[in-house]
Motif scaffolding. Structure first.
Motif, mmCIF file in Angstrom:
data_model
loop_
_atom_site.group_PDB
_atom_site.id
_atom_site.type_symbol
_atom_site.label_atom_id
_atom_site.label_comp_id
_atom_site.label_asym_id
_atom_site.label_seq_id
_atom_site.Cartn_x
_atom_site.Cartn_y
_atom_site.Cartn_z
ATOM 1 N N TYR A 9 0.840 -1.199 0.000
ATOM 2 C CA TYR A 9 0.000 0.000 0.000
ATOM 3 C C TYR A 9 0.879 1.255 0.000
ATOM 4 O O TYR A 9 0.655 2.188 -0.780
ATOM 5 C CB TYR A 9 -0.891 -0.047 1.247
ATOM 6 C CG TYR A 9 -1.995 0.963 1.312
ATOM 7 C CD1 TYR A 9 -3.252 0.692 0.787
ATOM 8 C CD2 TYR A 9 -1.802 2.193 1.939
ATOM 9 C CE1 TYR A 9 -4.283 1.618 0.871
ATOM 10 C CE2 TYR A 9 -2.823 3.121 2.022
ATOM 11 C CZ TYR A 9 -4.058 2.834 1.490
ATOM 12 O OH TYR A 9 -5.074 3.744 1.572
ATOM 13 N N ASP A 10 1.909 1.245 0.853
ATOM 14 C CA ASP A 10 2.845 2.373 0.913
ATOM 15 C C ASP A 10 3.638 2.511 -0.386
ATOM 16 O O ASP A 10 3.924 3.627 -0.815
ATOM 17 C CB ASP A 10 3.804 2.236 2.097
ATOM 18 C CG ASP A 10 3.119 2.482 3.434
ATOM 19 O OD1 ASP A 10 2.006 3.073 3.443
ATOM 20 O OD2 ASP A 10 3.681 2.081 4.471
ATOM 21 N N LEU A 11 4.004 1.378 -0.995
ATOM 22 C CA LEU A 11 4.705 1.423 -2.282
ATOM 23 C C LEU A 11 3.861 2.167 -3.307
ATOM 24 O O LEU A 11 4.367 3.004 -4.053
ATOM 25 C CB LEU A 11 5.024 0.009 -2.772
ATOM 26 C CG LEU A 11 5.612 -0.095 -4.184
ATOM 27 C CD1 LEU A 11 6.953 0.619 -4.283
ATOM 28 C CD2 LEU A 11 5.736 -1.559 -4.602
ATOM 29 N N TYR A 12 2.563 1.883 -3.334
ATOM 30 C CA TYR A 12 1.698 2.576 -4.296
ATOM 31 C C TYR A 12 1.677 4.078 -4.025
ATOM 32 O O TYR A 12 1.775 4.882 -4.955
ATOM 33 C CB TYR A 12 0.263 2.022 -4.280
ATOM 34 C CG TYR A 12 -0.569 2.697 -5.330
ATOM 35 C CD1 TYR A 12 -0.554 2.246 -6.641
ATOM 36 C CD2 TYR A 12 -1.317 3.835 -5.038
ATOM 37 C CE1 TYR A 12 -1.269 2.888 -7.636
ATOM 38 C CE2 TYR A 12 -2.041 4.490 -6.023
ATOM 39 C CZ TYR A 12 -2.010 4.019 -7.321
ATOM 40 O OH TYR A 12 -2.704 4.682 -8.308
ATOM 41 N N LYS A 13 1.571 4.454 -2.747
ATOM 42 C CA LYS A 13 1.518 5.889 -2.422
ATOM 43 C C LYS A 13 2.800 6.596 -2.851
ATOM 44 O O LYS A 13 2.744 7.698 -3.408
ATOM 45 C CB LYS A 13 1.274 6.089 -0.928
ATOM 46 C CG LYS A 13 -0.124 5.660 -0.492
ATOM 47 C CD LYS A 13 -0.493 6.090 0.917
ATOM 48 C CE LYS A 13 0.470 5.664 1.974
ATOM 49 N NZ LYS A 13 0.009 5.920 3.347
#
Length: 114
Positions: A14-18
């Motif tokens: 999820y953080d990678l996407y952000k």
């Protein structure tokens, strides 16, 4: 039992996407709508596979985890391509690759535990 959207591998993805979302905003126009969108799409597929694996019956978990691993490999290629075509600088590349490597280790461990 921990909800799948609270697990470390889900949160890291999820953080990678952000992070990727912010990086892609700075791509040149032509690359933003090709390589940038494709890379973001693959990270979304990764999140989808992780979520499916989290809720899958035991006999289907490994299939979904393997799908996540394959998708992550494509993300690696796209991030490297973004670096090689100067869409991202070295600092951004290293940050993204570090995140991708960590997610890869987590997925590998998850697969082994099944």
């Amino acid at each position: 039992m921990q909800e799948i959207n609270e697990t470390p591998v889900f949160l890291k993805s999820y953080d990678l996407y952000k992070v990727l979302y912010e990086v892609v905003k700075k791509f040149g126009k032509s690359d933003r709508y090709s390589l940038g969108e494709k890379t973001k799409e693959k990270v979304l597929e990764l999140i989808e596979s992780i979520t499916k694996a989290g809720y899958a019956k035991a006999e289907w978990k490994v299939v979904q985890i393997e799908q996540a691993i394959i998708t992550l490999e494509l993300v690696k290629v796209f991030v490297r391509l973004a670096y090689d075509t100067n869409c991202v600088n070295e600092k951004q590349y290293l940050n993204l690759q570090e995140r991708v490597q960590e997610i890869g280790r987590m997925l590998g461990g998850w697969k082994k535990s099944q």
